[in-house]
Motif scaffolding. Structure first.
Motif, PDB file in Angstrom:
ATOM      1  N   LEU A 172     -46.064  -2.334  41.215  1.00 38.29           N
ATOM      2  CA  LEU A 172     -45.070  -1.864  40.488  1.00 38.29           C
ATOM      3  C   LEU A 172     -44.448  -2.606  39.605  1.00 38.29           C
ATOM      4  CD1 LEU A 172     -43.667   1.336  42.833  1.00 38.29           C
ATOM      5  CD2 LEU A 172     -45.016   1.463  40.902  1.00 38.29           C
ATOM      6  N   ASP A 173     -44.365  -4.052  40.199  1.00 36.92           N
ATOM      7  CA  ASP A 173     -43.518  -4.805  39.512  1.00 36.92           C
ATOM      8  C   ASP A 173     -44.183  -5.220  38.291  1.00 36.92           C
ATOM      9  OD1 ASP A 173     -45.681  -5.849  40.983  1.00 36.92           O
ATOM     10  OD2 ASP A 173     -45.197  -8.073  41.005  1.00 36.92           O
ATOM     11  N   TYR A 174     -45.826  -4.801  37.913  1.00 34.26           N
ATOM     12  CA  TYR A 174     -46.211  -5.071  36.696  1.00 34.26           C
ATOM     13  C   TYR A 174     -45.882  -4.296  35.632  1.00 34.26           C
ATOM     14  CZ  TYR A 174     -49.689  -6.112  33.175  1.00 34.26           C
ATOM     15  OH  TYR A 174     -50.468  -6.464  32.186  1.00 34.26           O
ATOM     16  N   ALA A 175     -45.125  -3.091  35.931  1.00 37.11           N
ATOM     17  CA  ALA A 175     -45.119  -1.941  35.132  1.00 37.11           C
ATOM     18  C   ALA A 175     -43.883  -2.498  33.921  1.00 37.11           C
ATOM     19  CB  ALA A 175     -44.103  -0.817  35.672  1.00 37.11           C
ATOM     20  N   LEU A 176     -43.001  -3.215  34.268  1.00 36.56           N
ATOM     21  CA  LEU A 176     -41.934  -3.810  33.159  1.00 36.56           C
ATOM     22  C   LEU A 176     -42.656  -4.706  32.228  1.00 36.56           C
ATOM     23  CD1 LEU A 176     -38.559  -4.395  34.940  1.00 36.56           C
ATOM     24  CD2 LEU A 176     -39.020  -2.728  33.111  1.00 36.56           C
ATOM     25  N   PRO A 177     -43.302  -5.879  32.760  1.00 36.47           N
ATOM     26  CA  PRO A 177     -43.979  -6.641  31.757  1.00 36.47           C
ATOM     27  C   PRO A 177     -45.067  -5.770  30.883  1.00 36.47           C
ATOM     28  CG  PRO A 177     -44.319  -7.564  33.776  1.00 36.47           C
ATOM     29  CD  PRO A 177     -43.689  -6.097  34.287  1.00 36.47           C
ATOM     30  N   ALA A 178     -45.799  -4.839  31.340  1.00 34.10           N
ATOM     31  CA  ALA A 178     -46.620  -4.125  30.737  1.00 34.10           C
ATOM     32  C   ALA A 178     -45.998  -3.051  29.606  1.00 34.10           C
ATOM     33  CB  ALA A 178     -47.491  -3.137  31.503  1.00 34.10           C
ATOM     34  N   MET A 179     -44.655  -2.692  30.034  1.00 38.26           N
ATOM     35  CA  MET A 179     -44.022  -1.949  29.013  1.00 38.26           C
ATOM     36  C   MET A 179     -43.347  -2.847  27.972  1.00 38.26           C
ATOM     37  SD  MET A 179     -40.297   0.328  30.007  1.00 38.26           S
ATOM     38  CE  MET A 179     -39.863  -1.133  30.837  1.00 38.26           C
ATOM     39  N   PHE A 180     -43.062  -3.939  28.156  1.00 35.50           N
ATOM     40  CA  PHE A 180     -42.502  -5.022  27.115  1.00 35.50           C
ATOM     41  C   PHE A 180     -43.609  -5.505  26.335  1.00 35.50           C
ATOM     42  CE2 PHE A 180     -38.641  -5.645  29.802  1.00 35.50           C
ATOM     43  CZ  PHE A 180     -37.808  -5.661  28.779  1.00 35.50           C
ATOM     44  N   ILE A 181     -44.895  -5.682  26.776  1.00 38.34           N
ATOM     45  CA  ILE A 181     -46.031  -5.936  25.844  1.00 38.34           C
ATOM     46  C   ILE A 181     -46.367  -4.805  25.186  1.00 38.34           C
ATOM     47  CG2 ILE A 181     -48.405  -6.310  25.910  1.00 38.34           C
ATOM     48  CD1 ILE A 181     -48.155  -7.497  28.585  1.00 38.34           C
ATOM     49  N   ALA A 182     -46.107  -3.596  25.120  1.00 30.19           N
ATOM     50  CA  ALA A 182     -46.242  -2.273  24.316  1.00 30.19           C
ATOM     51  C   ALA A 182     -45.358  -2.286  23.315  1.00 30.19           C
ATOM     52  CB  ALA A 182     -46.504  -1.130  25.206  1.00 30.19           C
ATOM     53  N   LEU A 183     -44.005  -2.611  23.636  1.00 29.82           N
ATOM     54  CA  LEU A 183     -43.069  -2.458  22.583  1.00 29.82           C
ATOM     55  C   LEU A 183     -43.161  -3.611  21.782  1.00 29.82           C
ATOM     56  CD1 LEU A 183     -39.905  -1.740  25.336  1.00 29.82           C
ATOM     57  CD2 LEU A 183     -41.027  -0.133  23.559  1.00 29.82           C
ATOM     58  N   LEU A 184     -43.683  -4.907  22.370  1.00 27.38           N
ATOM     59  CA  LEU A 184     -43.831  -5.940  21.381  1.00 27.38           C
ATOM     60  C   LEU A 184     -44.745  -5.740  20.245  1.00 27.38           C
ATOM     61  CD1 LEU A 184     -43.408  -9.088  20.729  1.00 27.38           C
ATOM     62  CD2 LEU A 184     -44.837  -9.443  22.352  1.00 27.38           C
ATOM     63  N   ILE A 185     -45.653  -5.213  20.866  1.00 27.18           N
ATOM     64  CA  ILE A 185     -47.046  -4.800  19.831  1.00 27.18           C
ATOM     65  C   ILE A 185     -46.321  -3.889  18.692  1.00 27.18           C
ATOM     66  CG2 ILE A 185     -49.105  -3.314  19.561  1.00 27.18           C
ATOM     67  CD1 ILE A 185     -49.571  -4.515  22.365  1.00 27.18           C
ATOM     68  N   PHE A 186     -45.447  -3.006  19.130  1.00 32.65           N
ATOM     69  CA  PHE A 186     -45.044  -2.274  17.997  1.00 32.65           C
ATOM     70  C   PHE A 186     -44.049  -2.520  16.974  1.00 32.65           C
ATOM     71  CE2 PHE A 186     -45.139   1.620  21.143  1.00 32.65           C
ATOM     72  CZ  PHE A 186     -46.529   1.924  20.635  1.00 32.65           C
ATOM     73  N   GLN A 187     -43.556  -4.072  17.360  1.00 31.68           N
ATOM     74  CA  GLN A 187     -42.703  -4.931  16.465  1.00 31.68           C
ATOM     75  C   GLN A 187     -43.481  -5.804  15.392  1.00 31.68           C
ATOM     76  OE1 GLN A 187     -38.685  -5.613  18.095  1.00 31.68           O
ATOM     77  NE2 GLN A 187     -39.458  -5.233  20.019  1.00 31.68           N
ATOM     78  N   ILE A 188     -44.635  -6.078  15.827  1.00 36.15           N
ATOM     79  CA  ILE A 188     -45.514  -7.158  15.281  1.00 36.15           C
ATOM     80  C   ILE A 188     -45.810  -6.555  13.881  1.00 36.15           C
ATOM     81  CG2 ILE A 188     -47.492  -8.279  15.272  1.00 36.15           C
ATOM     82  CD1 ILE A 188     -47.492  -8.569  18.185  1.00 36.15           C
ATOM     83  N   LYS A 189     -45.392  -7.433  12.669  1.00 30.09           N
ATOM     84  CA  LYS A 189     -45.602  -6.899  11.456  1.00 30.09           C
ATOM     85  C   LYS A 189     -46.617  -7.826  10.625  1.00 30.09           C
ATOM     86  CE  LYS A 189     -41.195  -4.592  11.042  1.00 30.09           C
ATOM     87  NZ  LYS A 189     -39.856  -4.650  10.139  1.00 30.09           N
ATOM     88  N   ASP A 190     -46.733  -9.042  11.051  1.00 28.10           N
ATOM     89  CA  ASP A 190     -47.566 -10.183  10.315  1.00 28.10           C
ATOM     90  C   ASP A 190     -48.022 -11.306  11.541  1.00 28.10           C
ATOM     91  OD1 ASP A 190     -45.552 -11.990  10.636  1.00 28.10           O
ATOM     92  OD2 ASP A 190     -44.564 -11.178   8.831  1.00 28.10           O
ATOM     93  N   ARG A 191     -48.941 -12.136  10.999  1.00 26.31           N
ATOM     94  CA  ARG A 191     -49.265 -13.124  11.757  1.00 26.31           C
ATOM     95  C   ARG A 191     -48.316 -14.095  12.437  1.00 26.31           C
ATOM     96  NH1 ARG A 191     -54.636 -15.198   8.340  1.00 26.31           N
ATOM     97  NH2 ARG A 191     -55.702 -13.059   8.665  1.00 26.31           N
ATOM     98  N   SER A 192     -47.251 -14.315  11.666  1.00 26.72           N
ATOM     99  CA  SER A 192     -45.978 -15.204  12.069  1.00 26.72           C
ATOM    100  C   SER A 192     -45.660 -14.770  13.554  1.00 26.72           C
ATOM    101  CB  SER A 192     -45.027 -15.452  11.071  1.00 26.72           C
ATOM    102  OG  SER A 192     -44.396 -14.068  10.716  1.00 26.72           O
ATOM    103  N   HIS A 193     -45.222 -13.316  13.459  1.00 27.49           N
ATOM    104  CA  HIS A 193     -44.841 -12.738  14.909  1.00 27.49           C
ATOM    105  C   HIS A 193     -45.666 -12.919  16.230  1.00 27.49           C
ATOM    106  CE1 HIS A 193     -42.214  -9.643  12.126  1.00 27.49           C
ATOM    107  NE2 HIS A 193     -41.774 -10.747  12.404  1.00 27.49           N
ATOM    108  N   VAL A 194     -47.305 -12.913  15.863  1.00 26.09           N
ATOM    109  CA  VAL A 194     -48.164 -13.135  16.760  1.00 26.09           C
ATOM    110  C   VAL A 194     -47.899 -14.474  17.205  1.00 26.09           C
ATOM    111  CG1 VAL A 194     -50.513 -13.119  17.252  1.00 26.09           C
ATOM    112  CG2 VAL A 194     -49.542 -11.385  15.867  1.00 26.09           C
ATOM    113  N   ALA A 195     -47.997 -15.561  16.420  1.00 26.51           N
ATOM    114  CA  ALA A 195     -47.857 -16.943  16.627  1.00 26.51           C
ATOM    115  C   ALA A 195     -46.595 -17.342  17.354  1.00 26.51           C
ATOM    116  CB  ALA A 195     -47.786 -17.782  15.431  1.00 26.51           C
TER     117      ALA A 195
END
Length: 236
Positions: A172-195
């Motif tokens: 269950l300790d992986y649930a929080l990192p997984a959730m933040f990864i999902a939220l981060l993906i929604f905020q990515i708008k260009d390559r600089s964000h990925v970098a």
């Protein structure tokens, strides 16, 4: 009259479904983590009432886990309050970041909003607000859905606490990192964000392996945020 009522009903349904869609990544994270909190709180000796009330009025995952650990070790109430207060000081920065979008909100509205503001809902709202979507009803719905998921997970953990001896093997300790990864993906708008995201993640890992301890996240975040701001200024 009937057509007006149907129109209003359809509008409300649309707002609810939009809020539910945006809150879904948070819900998927909060249910298992809230579950883990419910189990650990009961194992630490907290009563059912106090376990649920903490999720209702504190609504802060890290603070609740820390409080449970401190209470289990016999720490004083003052120690618990001071420690959780320091842990939650980041809310000052989150509130400051969102404040430019909330200038027209009344004080009671701001109080209701900030009461349910968490790291995860901040990530969702910062994206919404920057895109010009400051609908109050949708904002409150997102917060309420997330809060309900946290309390629901807590209740499930309470009733399962007698059947589970240790939550660690459940992952269950992986649930929080997984959730933040999902939220981060929604905020990515260009390559600089990925970098910036990749550099920050690699830097955090390197610092952790280098012995920086829990400071690795804070240091990597500050460096990553500075890098992101520098890239943004260069473009402007």
């Amino acid at each position: 009259m009937e057509s007006v009522m149907n129109s209003q009903k359809n509008k409300h349904n649309t707002v609810f479904m939009s809020a539910l869609k945006q809150a879904l990544p948070i819900v998927l994270g909060y249910l298992p983590v809230g579950f883990a909190y419910g189990v650990l709180a009961r194992k630490a000796g907290l009563s059912i009432d106090n376990t649920v009330i903490m999720s209702l009025i504190v609504f802060a995952g890290s603070a609740q886990f820390i409080a449970v650990g401190l209470l289990a070790s016999g720490a004083s109430a003052l120690s618990v309050i001071i420690t959780t207060f320091i842990v939650n000081l980041r809310h000052l920065l989150m509130s400051a970041a969102l404040s430019p979008y909330l200038k027209k909100w009344s004080r009671p509205e701001l109080a209701a909003f900030t009461f349910q503001l968490t790291d995860e809902s901040f990530a969702v709202h910062s994206t919404r607000f920057s895109n010009g979507d400051t609908s109050k009803s949708e904002t409150y719905l997102i917060n309420c859905i997330a809060h309900a998921a946290w309390v629901g997970g807590t209740v499930l953990g309470i009733f399962s606490s007698t059947l589970i001896t240790d939550v660690k093997p459940m992952g269950l300790d992986y649930a929080l990192p997984a959730m933040f990864i999902a939220l981060l993906i929604f905020q990515i708008k260009d390559r600089s964000h990925v970098a910036v995201g990749l550099i920050t993640g690699l830097l955090s890992t390197a610092l952790a392996l280098g012995g920086a301890g829990q400071w690795n996240v804070i240091i990597a975040t500050l460096i990553g945020a500075t890098l992101g701001a520098a890239i943004s200024w260069t473009r402007d």
